[in-house]
Design a protein around this motif. Structure first.
Motif, PDB file in Angstrom:
ATOM      1  N   PRO A 115       0.944  -1.325  -0.011  1.00  0.00           N
ATOM      2  CA  PRO A 115      -0.052  -0.022  -0.108  1.00  0.00           C
ATOM      3  C   PRO A 115       0.822   1.255  -0.003  1.00  0.00           C
ATOM      4  CG  PRO A 115      -0.174  -1.182   2.135  1.00  0.00           C
ATOM      5  CD  PRO A 115       0.592  -1.893   1.350  1.00  0.00           C
ATOM      6  N   PHE A 116       2.176   1.173   0.144  1.00  0.00           N
ATOM      7  CA  PHE A 116       3.021   2.368   0.016  1.00  0.00           C
ATOM      8  C   PHE A 116       3.581   2.389  -1.061  1.00  0.00           C
ATOM      9  CE2 PHE A 116       3.214   1.592   4.891  1.00  0.00           C
ATOM     10  CZ  PHE A 116       2.578   2.746   5.178  1.00  0.00           C
ATOM     11  N   ARG A 136       5.999  10.302 -20.193  1.00  0.00           N
ATOM     12  CA  ARG A 136       4.977  11.539 -19.872  1.00  0.00           C
ATOM     13  C   ARG A 136       3.793  11.175 -20.433  1.00  0.00           C
ATOM     14  NH1 ARG A 136       8.439  16.787 -21.288  1.00  0.00           N
ATOM     15  NH2 ARG A 136      10.122  16.064 -20.259  1.00  0.00           N
ATOM     16  N   ASN A 137       2.840  11.934 -19.626  1.00  0.00           N
ATOM     17  CA  ASN A 137       1.184  11.705 -19.891  1.00  0.00           C
ATOM     18  C   ASN A 137       0.721  10.408 -19.559  1.00  0.00           C
ATOM     19  OD1 ASN A 137       1.070  14.591 -20.878  1.00  0.00           O
ATOM     20  ND2 ASN A 137       1.574  13.649 -22.803  1.00  0.00           N
ATOM     21  N   ILE A 138       1.589   9.844 -18.240  1.00  0.00           N
ATOM     22  CA  ILE A 138       0.932   8.524 -17.819  1.00  0.00           C
ATOM     23  C   ILE A 138      -0.390   8.825 -17.094  1.00  0.00           C
ATOM     24  CG2 ILE A 138       1.423   6.770 -15.931  1.00  0.00           C
ATOM     25  CD1 ILE A 138       4.173   6.871 -16.699  1.00  0.00           C
ATOM     26  N   LYS A 139      -1.459   8.056 -17.237  1.00  0.00           N
ATOM     27  CA  LYS A 139      -2.647   8.266 -16.825  1.00  0.00           C
ATOM     28  C   LYS A 139      -2.749   7.548 -15.607  1.00  0.00           C
ATOM     29  CE  LYS A 139      -6.264   9.566 -19.077  1.00  0.00           C
ATOM     30  NZ  LYS A 139      -7.105   9.760 -19.956  1.00  0.00           N
ATOM     31  N   LEU A 140      -3.088   8.365 -14.201  1.00  0.00           N
ATOM     32  CA  LEU A 140      -3.652   7.557 -13.167  1.00  0.00           C
ATOM     33  C   LEU A 140      -4.985   8.046 -12.745  1.00  0.00           C
ATOM     34  CD1 LEU A 140      -2.642   6.367 -10.559  1.00  0.00           C
ATOM     35  CD2 LEU A 140      -1.874   8.263  -9.572  1.00  0.00           C
ATOM     36  N   ILE A 141      -5.829   6.852 -12.642  1.00  0.00           N
ATOM     37  CA  ILE A 141      -6.947   6.923 -12.344  1.00  0.00           C
ATOM     38  C   ILE A 141      -7.031   6.269 -10.773  1.00  0.00           C
ATOM     39  CG2 ILE A 141      -9.420   6.246 -13.017  1.00  0.00           C
ATOM     40  CD1 ILE A 141      -8.452   5.959 -15.869  1.00  0.00           C
ATOM     41  N   ASP A 142      -7.753   7.079  -9.875  1.00  0.00           N
ATOM     42  CA  ASP A 142      -8.094   6.578  -8.718  1.00  0.00           C
ATOM     43  C   ASP A 142      -9.550   7.486  -8.253  1.00  0.00           C
ATOM     44  OD1 ASP A 142      -5.598   5.628  -7.973  1.00  0.00           O
ATOM     45  OD2 ASP A 142      -4.829   7.524  -7.254  1.00  0.00           O
ATOM     46  N   THR A 165       1.210   8.187  -4.446  1.00  0.00           N
ATOM     47  CA  THR A 165       1.097   6.734  -3.896  1.00  0.00           C
ATOM     48  C   THR A 165      -0.155   6.254  -4.429  1.00  0.00           C
ATOM     49  OG1 THR A 165       0.283   7.574  -1.689  1.00  0.00           O
ATOM     50  CG2 THR A 165       2.552   7.011  -1.626  1.00  0.00           C
ATOM     51  N   LEU A 166      -0.307   5.013  -4.591  1.00  0.00           N
ATOM     52  CA  LEU A 166      -1.470   4.315  -5.125  1.00  0.00           C
ATOM     53  C   LEU A 166      -2.327   3.974  -4.034  1.00  0.00           C
ATOM     54  CD1 LEU A 166       0.564   2.164  -7.626  1.00  0.00           C
ATOM     55  CD2 LEU A 166      -0.736   4.318  -7.984  1.00  0.00           C
ATOM     56  N   THR A 171      -5.936   2.507 -11.235  1.00  0.00           N
ATOM     57  CA  THR A 171      -5.289   2.214 -12.717  1.00  0.00           C
ATOM     58  C   THR A 171      -4.359   3.061 -13.316  1.00  0.00           C
ATOM     59  OG1 THR A 171      -7.569   1.074 -12.922  1.00  0.00           O
ATOM     60  CG2 THR A 171      -6.032   1.797 -15.003  1.00  0.00           C
ATOM     61  N   ILE A 172      -3.309   2.457 -13.784  1.00  0.00           N
ATOM     62  CA  ILE A 172      -2.292   3.066 -14.587  1.00  0.00           C
ATOM     63  C   ILE A 172      -2.165   2.764 -15.935  1.00  0.00           C
ATOM     64  CG2 ILE A 172       0.584   3.497 -14.628  1.00  0.00           C
ATOM     65  CD1 ILE A 172       0.407   2.614 -11.700  1.00  0.00           C
ATOM     66  N   ILE A 173      -2.364   3.852 -16.727  1.00  0.00           N
ATOM     67  CA  ILE A 173      -2.271   3.644 -18.292  1.00  0.00           C
ATOM     68  C   ILE A 173      -1.245   4.278 -18.763  1.00  0.00           C
ATOM     69  CG2 ILE A 173      -3.516   3.934 -20.504  1.00  0.00           C
ATOM     70  CD1 ILE A 173      -6.198   4.372 -18.567  1.00  0.00           C
ATOM     71  N   VAL A 174      -0.322   3.598 -19.523  1.00  0.00           N
ATOM     72  CA  VAL A 174       1.124   4.268 -20.064  1.00  0.00           C
ATOM     73  C   VAL A 174       0.767   4.427 -21.708  1.00  0.00           C
ATOM     74  CG1 VAL A 174       3.262   3.909 -20.556  1.00  0.00           C
ATOM     75  CG2 VAL A 174       2.762   3.104 -18.541  1.00  0.00           C
TER      76      VAL A 174
END
Length: 191
Positions: A115-116, A136-142, A165-166, A171-174
């Motif tokens: 979790p860290f 660059r422009n990595i999308k993080l969806i929380d 931190t997640l 979800t991480i989209i590269v």
């Protein structure tokens, strides 16, 4: 121990990397060391109902509360119920979080991670970014909120750059890096 927290009636110190604002969840384990009027060492996990059960007090509602809040509550209960006793508390095993990593990574999928963990940690677990991907422009969806992240700032030590931190369900989209241009020859760096 790196993540040890000392709680007593005389002082409270926090050392190590565990943050007071860490949100506890079902399955997280706390280690206890009692010294003084009571001498004992044991571990206890937060149960499915969200409560922490300790034999010297009534159940403590722990799920969704911060480590700091629980620490204060346990201190209060130790003072009331146990004579001349200090307690040392450290986090034991933490419940893993589920993170989905997709796009231009070598091993896309859903992973159970600490979790860290940060975005960079997750990308390493997924085998790194393909040559066709970009930092660059990595999308993080929380929690249905989307944020674009530029890891170049972090990698190159730009002041103020920080790692996110997640949380469970992130979800991480590269993305694909798109078209690029190459330059060949000797260049001077300005600045």
């Amino acid at each position: 121990e790196k993540n040890q927290i000392f709680i007593s009636g005389r002082n409270t110190n926090v050392s190590g990397s565990v943050q007071e604002n860490y949100i506890l969840n079902v399955g997280d384990e706390l280690n206890f060391v009692f010294q003084g009027g009571r001498n004992e060492v044991f571990s206890q996990s937060i149960q499915r109902d969200g409560f922490l059960y300790l034999d010297f007090t009534s159940p403590i509602s722990a799920q969704g509360r911060t480590l700091g809040e629980i620490k204060k509550e346990i201190l209060s209960r130790v003072k009331i119920n146990l004579t001349e006793t200090d307690v040392y508390i450290s986090l034991g095993r933490l419940k893993q979080i589920s993170v989905t990593i997709t796009g231009e990574v070598n091993i896309p999928g859903t992973y159970e991670i600490d979790p860290f963990s940060t975005v960079m940690d997750a990308l390493l677990i997924a085998g790194g970014i393909k040559k066709s991907g970009t930092l660059r422009n990595i999308k993080l969806i929380d929690n249905n909120k989307s944020e674009n992240i530029d890891l170049y700032n972090f990698i190159f030590g730009v002041q103020g750059a920080k790692q996110q931190t997640l949380i469970n369900g992130s979800t991480i989209i590269v993305p694909n890096r798109g078209k690029t241009v190459a330059a060949v020859g000797a260049f001077n760096k300005v600045g």
